[in-house]
Scaffold this active site. Structure first.
Site, short mmCIF file in Angstrom:
data_model
loop_
_atom_site.label_atom_id
_atom_site.label_comp_id
_atom_site.label_asym_id
_atom_site.label_seq_id
_atom_site.Cartn_x
_atom_site.Cartn_y
_atom_site.Cartn_z
N ASP A 128 -20.22 26.81 -20.59
CA ASP A 128 -20.39 26.28 -21.95
C ASP A 128 -19.13 26.44 -22.82
OD1 ASP A 128 -22.95 25.60 -21.30
OD2 ASP A 128 -23.92 27.16 -22.49
N LYS B 71 -24.72 26.69 -30.77
CA LYS B 71 -24.99 25.33 -30.29
C LYS B 71 -26.47 25.22 -29.96
CE LYS B 71 -25.63 26.46 -25.74
NZ LYS B 71 -26.96 26.36 -25.05
#
Length: 283
Positions: free
Chosen positions: A141, A10
């Protein structure tokens, strides 16, 4: 039978620190987007209830590895609610491409992939909400990787709103250092009072990362890579680093710059995608 599962990277397209709670955690606003690049996790089911990681990480105990912790958490949660078939187990291995301490979410992505994949393979039937809630106990996350869509995150990163930012091409560079997250968040000079703004407002503004000034000050390698990339395209830190990225409209532009990179710059080109490669693989 062995199955393979994407565990994508990401980027934080922007990251703003809006405050610090009494428990020490920082509140933030950030924009997550996935890359069509990452690790690959291979899973072979066992019928004796064992979890084995066949590719251990040097310096990390087997039971401390996020992959193993995720598998055991799913096993316990499903068993406690009567949804774990008898004997469910797995041999797990990983083809690791993402650096540790790079700000690309590698460990969190690995944990999420294991949760999603084993929930499917074991036929536990847990919902995405349940998996995301479990993931949050493993790391802030993890939920965005579980849910699998680009998202605007608030709170300490757990409040997610799906968004669809432009899917650009990125040259992602690793400066050759690992930055532990606490090093950045404990720095007294870290900006901690950036005003909160709506996602609509933020998407119209130039993107930046409040952690970047600290990473550049404390790690000359980060500063050197960013200084070089900024000569070619808008560039910034992802997460708390150490990786940085430059954005381009086309793949060819990104690859042309990578070809010109000095020998000390280690990087790759990838496309930003709003639907995670993990979830694309399950369609």
């Amino acid at each position: 039978m062995r199955t393979q599962w994407p565990s994508p990277a990401k980027l934080n397209l922007f990251l703003y620190i809006t405050g610090q709670r009494a428990d020490g955690y920082h509140t933030l606003q950030t924009l997550f987007q996935f890359l069509d690049y990452g690790d690959t996790i291979s899973i072979e089911l066992r019928d004796n209830g064992d979890i084995r990681l066949l590719t251990p990480v040097e310096g990390v105990e087997h039971e401390d590895n996020l992959i193993v912790r995720a598998a055991r958490l799913l096993m316990k949660t499903a068993a406690d609610s009567g949804r774990l078939p008898t004997g469910s187990g797995a041999n797990i291995s990983i083809d690791k491409r993402l650096p540790m301490g790079g700000g690309l979410g590698g460990g969190s992505s690995n944990a999420a992939t294991v949760l999603v994949a084993l929930n499917h393979l074991w036929q536990c039937g847990l919902s995405m909400d349940e998996l995301a809630e479990m993931g949050l106990t493993l790391g802030a996350d993890v939920p965005v990787f579980v849910r699998g869509h680009a998202a605007f995150a608030e709170g300490v990163g757990e409040i997610l709103t799906p968004v669809d930012p432009p899917e650009k091409w990125y040259l992602v560079a690793h400066p050759g250092v690992s930055i532990p997250t606490p090093v950045i968040f404990k720095d007294p000079e870290l900006p901690r009072n950036t005003p909160k703004r709506s996602i609509e407002t933020l998407l119209k503004c130039e993107f930046s990362n409040d952690c970047e000034v600290i990473a550049r000050k404390r790690f000359r390698e980060v500063d050197a890579v960013l200084s070089w990339l900024l000569e070619y395209a808008p560039s910034r830190l992802t997460g708390t680093g150490a990786c940085v990225f430059a954005e381009f409209d086309t793949e060819s532009e990104a690859r042309q710059v990578l070809e010109q990179a000095p020998e000390w710059l280690n990087g790759f080109v990838a496309k930003g995608v709003n639907l995670s490669p993990l979830h694309r693989a399950m369609l």
